[in-house]
Design an enzyme around this catalytic site. Sequence first.
Site, mmCIF file in Angstrom:
data_model
loop_
_atom_site.group_PDB
_atom_site.id
_atom_site.type_symbol
_atom_site.label_atom_id
_atom_site.label_comp_id
_atom_site.label_asym_id
_atom_site.label_seq_id
_atom_site.Cartn_x
_atom_site.Cartn_y
_atom_site.Cartn_z
ATOM 1 N N THR A 13 0.860 -1.189 0.000
ATOM 2 C CA THR A 13 0.000 0.000 0.000
ATOM 3 C C THR A 13 0.892 1.233 0.000
ATOM 4 O O THR A 13 1.742 1.386 0.887
ATOM 5 C CB THR A 13 -0.898 0.000 1.250
ATOM 6 O OG1 THR A 13 -1.630 -1.218 1.270
ATOM 7 C CG2 THR A 13 -1.847 1.191 1.250
ATOM 8 N N LEU B 21 -13.695 2.466 5.129
ATOM 9 C CA LEU B 21 -14.032 1.433 6.125
ATOM 10 C C LEU B 21 -13.806 1.960 7.543
ATOM 11 O O LEU B 21 -14.655 1.813 8.427
ATOM 12 C CB LEU B 21 -13.181 0.180 5.897
ATOM 13 C CG LEU B 21 -13.529 -0.656 4.669
ATOM 14 C CD1 LEU B 21 -12.452 -1.690 4.380
ATOM 15 C CD2 LEU B 21 -14.882 -1.342 4.852
ATOM 16 N N CYS C 136 -2.985 -1.394 9.211
ATOM 17 C CA CYS C 136 -3.361 -0.644 8.001
ATOM 18 C C CYS C 136 -4.175 0.626 8.216
ATOM 19 O O CYS C 136 -3.831 1.665 7.659
ATOM 20 C CB CYS C 136 -4.121 -1.564 7.057
ATOM 21 S SG CYS C 136 -3.101 -2.917 6.459
ATOM 22 N N ARG D 170 -16.001 -4.990 23.235
ATOM 23 C CA ARG D 170 -16.347 -5.611 21.955
ATOM 24 C C ARG D 170 -17.824 -5.943 21.839
ATOM 25 O O ARG D 170 -18.247 -6.578 20.865
ATOM 26 C CB ARG D 170 -15.523 -6.891 21.763
ATOM 27 C CG ARG D 170 -14.059 -6.616 21.518
ATOM 28 C CD ARG D 170 -13.851 -5.899 20.216
ATOM 29 N NE ARG D 170 -12.441 -5.696 19.928
ATOM 30 C CZ ARG D 170 -12.001 -5.334 18.739
ATOM 31 N NH1 ARG D 170 -12.839 -5.110 17.748
ATOM 32 N NH2 ARG D 170 -10.719 -5.154 18.536
HETATM 33 N N1 LIG Z 1 -1.251 -6.798 6.744
HETATM 34 C C1 LIG Z 1 -2.309 -6.696 5.988
HETATM 35 O O1 LIG Z 1 -3.358 -7.242 6.284
HETATM 36 C C2 LIG Z 1 -2.260 -5.910 4.708
HETATM 37 C C3 LIG Z 1 -3.346 -5.982 3.828
HETATM 38 C C4 LIG Z 1 -3.301 -5.269 2.630
HETATM 39 C C5 LIG Z 1 -2.176 -4.517 2.307
HETATM 40 N N2 LIG Z 1 -1.128 -4.468 3.172
HETATM 41 C C6 LIG Z 1 0.069 -3.725 2.748
HETATM 42 O O2 LIG Z 1 1.016 -4.681 2.232
HETATM 43 C C7 LIG Z 1 2.355 -4.288 2.542
HETATM 44 C C8 LIG Z 1 3.028 -5.378 3.329
HETATM 45 O O3 LIG Z 1 2.364 -5.520 4.566
HETATM 46 P P1 LIG Z 1 2.668 -6.749 5.532
HETATM 47 O O4 LIG Z 1 1.662 -6.676 6.617
HETATM 48 O O5 LIG Z 1 2.814 -7.981 4.730
HETATM 49 O O6 LIG Z 1 4.114 -6.315 6.088
HETATM 50 P P2 LIG Z 1 5.148 -7.231 6.869
HETATM 51 O O7 LIG Z 1 5.989 -6.311 7.667
HETATM 52 O O8 LIG Z 1 4.443 -8.358 7.536
HETATM 53 O O9 LIG Z 1 6.048 -7.895 5.701
HETATM 54 C C9 LIG Z 1 6.894 -7.188 4.878
HETATM 55 C C10 LIG Z 1 8.154 -8.033 4.660
HETATM 56 O O10 LIG Z 1 8.957 -7.420 3.660
HETATM 57 C C11 LIG Z 1 10.318 -7.716 3.967
HETATM 58 N N3 LIG Z 1 11.205 -6.815 3.226
HETATM 59 C C12 LIG Z 1 11.371 -5.481 3.377
HETATM 60 N N4 LIG Z 1 12.254 -5.014 2.472
HETATM 61 C C13 LIG Z 1 12.662 -6.066 1.732
HETATM 62 C C14 LIG Z 1 13.561 -6.240 0.642
HETATM 63 N N5 LIG Z 1 14.212 -5.199 0.111
HETATM 64 N N6 LIG Z 1 13.754 -7.477 0.145
HETATM 65 C C15 LIG Z 1 13.107 -8.547 0.650
HETATM 66 N N7 LIG Z 1 12.224 -8.446 1.682
HETATM 67 C C16 LIG Z 1 12.013 -7.228 2.216
HETATM 68 C C17 LIG Z 1 10.384 -7.559 5.466
HETATM 69 O O11 LIG Z 1 11.512 -8.237 5.997
HETATM 70 C C18 LIG Z 1 9.047 -8.183 5.895
HETATM 71 O O12 LIG Z 1 9.178 -9.556 6.236
HETATM 72 C C19 LIG Z 1 2.227 -2.957 3.283
HETATM 73 O O13 LIG Z 1 2.343 -1.920 2.355
HETATM 74 C C20 LIG Z 1 0.815 -2.994 3.841
HETATM 75 O O14 LIG Z 1 0.273 -1.717 4.028
HETATM 76 C C21 LIG Z 1 -1.138 -5.150 4.355
HETATM 77 O O1 LIG Z 2 -17.250 -3.140 12.469
HETATM 78 C C1 LIG Z 2 -16.048 -3.181 12.770
HETATM 79 C C2 LIG Z 2 -15.069 -3.773 11.946
HETATM 80 C C3 LIG Z 2 -13.737 -3.759 12.360
HETATM 81 N N1 LIG Z 2 -13.398 -3.207 13.534
HETATM 82 C C4 LIG Z 2 -11.971 -3.175 13.934
HETATM 83 O O2 LIG Z 2 -11.222 -2.582 12.879
HETATM 84 C C5 LIG Z 2 -9.899 -3.104 12.841
HETATM 85 C C6 LIG Z 2 -9.557 -3.592 11.441
HETATM 86 O O3 LIG Z 2 -10.338 -4.738 11.134
HETATM 87 P P1 LIG Z 2 -10.384 -5.402 9.699
HETATM 88 O O4 LIG Z 2 -10.615 -4.374 8.689
HETATM 89 O O5 LIG Z 2 -11.347 -6.518 9.758
HETATM 90 O O6 LIG Z 2 -8.924 -6.050 9.597
HETATM 91 P P2 LIG Z 2 -7.597 -5.611 8.786
HETATM 92 O O7 LIG Z 2 -6.786 -6.837 8.655
HETATM 93 O O8 LIG Z 2 -6.985 -4.415 9.412
HETATM 94 O O9 LIG Z 2 -8.125 -5.254 7.320
HETATM 95 C C7 LIG Z 2 -8.235 -3.911 6.845
HETATM 96 O O10 LIG Z 2 -6.990 -3.428 6.403
HETATM 97 C C8 LIG Z 2 -6.375 -4.253 5.363
HETATM 98 C C9 LIG Z 2 -4.995 -3.695 5.117
HETATM 99 O O11 LIG Z 2 -4.982 -2.616 4.254
HETATM 100 C C10 LIG Z 2 -7.270 -4.225 4.139
HETATM 101 O O12 LIG Z 2 -6.679 -5.011 3.111
HETATM 102 C C11 LIG Z 2 -8.647 -4.771 4.514
HETATM 103 O O13 LIG Z 2 -9.513 -4.708 3.378
HETATM 104 C C12 LIG Z 2 -9.220 -3.938 5.661
HETATM 105 O O14 LIG Z 2 -10.458 -4.495 6.101
HETATM 106 C C13 LIG Z 2 -9.858 -4.216 13.891
HETATM 107 O O15 LIG Z 2 -9.279 -3.718 15.076
HETATM 108 C C14 LIG Z 2 -11.319 -4.546 14.103
HETATM 109 O O16 LIG Z 2 -11.584 -5.089 15.371
HETATM 110 C C15 LIG Z 2 -14.338 -2.624 14.359
HETATM 111 O O17 LIG Z 2 -14.017 -2.105 15.417
HETATM 112 N N2 LIG Z 2 -15.650 -2.636 13.951
#
Ligand SMILES: NC(=O)c1ccc[n+]([C@@H]2O[C@H](COP(=O)([O-])OP(=O)(O)OC[C@H]3O[C@@H](n4cnc5c(N)ncnc54)[C@H](O)[C@@H]3O)[C@@H](O)[C@H]2O)c1
Ligand SMILES: O=c1ccn([C@@H]2O[C@H](COP(=O)(O)OP(=O)(O)O[C@H]3O[C@H](CO)[C@@H](O)[C@H](O)[C@H]3O)[C@@H](O)[C@H]2O)c(=O)[nH]1
Length: 470
Positions: A131, A227, A276, A443
């Site tokens: 992101t 969201l 996020c 919650r």
């Molecule tokens: N966690 C989520 O649910 C979620 C959902 C949607 C989008 N995102 C986005 O996706 C991206 C990754 O998030 P995440 O939660 O997986 O992060 P994370 O910290 O769990 O994982 C990222 C990984 O990238 C590695 N890394 C960094 N630089 C590197 C390099 N040059 N070469 C190889 N590896 C390298 C790190 O060591 C780490 O293990 C972020 O931009 C985040 O905002 C996260």
């Molecule tokens: O009605 C609700 C829904 C969620 N939450 C809270 O909001 C936070 C985020 O929840 P959720 O969105 O379900 O989990 P994430 O893994 O953070 O996912 C969000 O963030 C991700 C990273 O960008 C996106 O990819 C997803 O679409 C987006 O839902 C948590 O603390 C939840 O407990 C509430 O308090 N009330």
Amino acid sequence: MAPIKNICCIGAGYVGGPTCAVIAYKCHDIKVTICDINAQRIEAWMSDKLPIYEPGLDEVVFSRRGKNLFFSTDVDKHIQEADLIFVSVNTPTKKKGLGAGMAADLAYVEAATRRIAQVSTSSKIVVEKSTVPCRTAESMRAILEANCTANVKFDILSNPEFLAEGTAISDLFNPDRVLIGSLQTESGKIAQQTLADVYANWIPRENIITTNLWSSELSKLAANALLAQRISSINALSAVCEATGADVDEVAYACGRDTRIGSKFLKASVGFGGSCFQKDILNLVYLSSQLNLPEVAEYWKQVYTMNEYQKNRFTRNIISTLFNTITNKKIAVLGFAFKKDTGDTRESAAITLIKSFMEENARVAIYDPKVDAEQIYMDLTEPGVVDNRKQVEKCIEICGSAYEAAKDADALVVVTEWDEFRQLDYNLIYKDMHKPAFVFDGRLMLDAPKLRDIGFKVHVIGKNPLEGRA
Ligand SMILES: NC(=O)c1ccc[n+]([C@@H]2O[C@H](COP(=O)([O-])OP(=O)(O)OC[C@H]3O[C@@H](n4cnc5c(N)ncnc54)[C@H](O)[C@@H]3O)[C@@H](O)[C@H]2O)c1
Ligand SMILES: O=c1ccn([C@@H]2O[C@H](COP(=O)(O)OP(=O)(O)O[C@H]3O[C@H](CO)[C@@H](O)[C@H](O)[C@H]3O)[C@@H](O)[C@H]2O)c(=O)[nH]1
């Protein structure tokens, strides 16, 4: 363009790991290698205990690992072999320098891009999965293009990830949509279709949306902001409910039944957490102010401000209900993860709450079914403060069950909505607690009337405790 045969994912985290494991699971003809510079993480991906807890993830990884799914620290080699590369590295909020506390730190994205530019010996599609602020792909393109040769060309795509933790596998199997943005050039559009063909192995074509690069990048920040805005809206209303006798669950239900509003993401809570929402809202706020749009920045900032308010309001309510002092009182905190079904604690409301309890000299007993003790200590310790870890260890106790945490406690605070907290034997818990025994449900998940019958004093977010007694 020929179909994709070899994918490299840079970043084996919460996104890179599950997303690319699912591609390997759904596309047996594609070799997928997930790389990371963190050797410990890669080792864990190759072991029996994966580094991430996510329902269904073990089955996916164990069924394809060693067949068409691989994990490696040799990033360069797998960049070279791949025809498509996902950049899925972390983009945390900057801690210092320009935009500190707001802007996304793009150092990891840039380092990964430079690596691709430096070591590639054949053409690649480079996919921005992380992101990022709108127009980051332009910087990536500039770095890549500076290294193009007659034999090495790069196409850049934006393919933001929408999975939520705790439901990552089902979200990846059946996403509402997959979004792929590209430059509107001929080769950009071909690259876009090539990635769409990969997803089309299991996702209906009508759920694969194609846009220009900038719309795709901005849609990710916008979706998270929208969201989170719903949660902050219902949380703002929860304060009005507590003051008036309205019930926030009833208000959410009544409003959500309007199909224009919809029922999802209207659950009041102690505040949203996770890696996020806060990061991406602040990122959007920073982007807006950089674009000289102060009113827009202020508008989105309020979503974040309301979340901070909700966490503080909950803490203040606990302290004032416990007769305005929690010094030496034992507070049992149920749940430390930012939501159920994950071991992730990033930006969890539990951290803010427990730090406030420690400030007030309370003793805090914590139980979470999936978070390791070491992670809890790390989250509660202020980096760089001398002896802080020792102080934290003195104030907190990490327990193996909710019963152990609640023993001799003055209050039980529910922070994460783990299903098992519904099924506890609250008669037993009540017997072992100091009286009056308080429950604070952050919650809205416990059976408050039943708990009151047992003898608990129950406070639920968005519900007036006096109404509850009537
Ligand atoms: N966690 C989520 O649910 C979620 C959902 C949607 C989008 N995102 C986005 O996706 C991206 C990754 O998030 P995440 O939660 O997986 O992060 P994370 O910290 O769990 O994982 C990222 C990984 O990238 C590695 N890394 C960094 N630089 C590197 C390099 N040059 N070469 C190889 N590896 C390298 C790190 O060591 C780490 O293990 C972020 O931009 C985040 O905002 C996260
Ligand atoms: O009605 C609700 C829904 C969620 N939450 C809270 O909001 C936070 C985020 O929840 P959720 O969105 O379900 O989990 P994430 O893994 O953070 O996912 C969000 O963030 C991700 C990273 O960008 C996106 O990819 C997803 O679409 C987006 O839902 C948590 O603390 C939840 O407990 C509430 O308090 N009330």
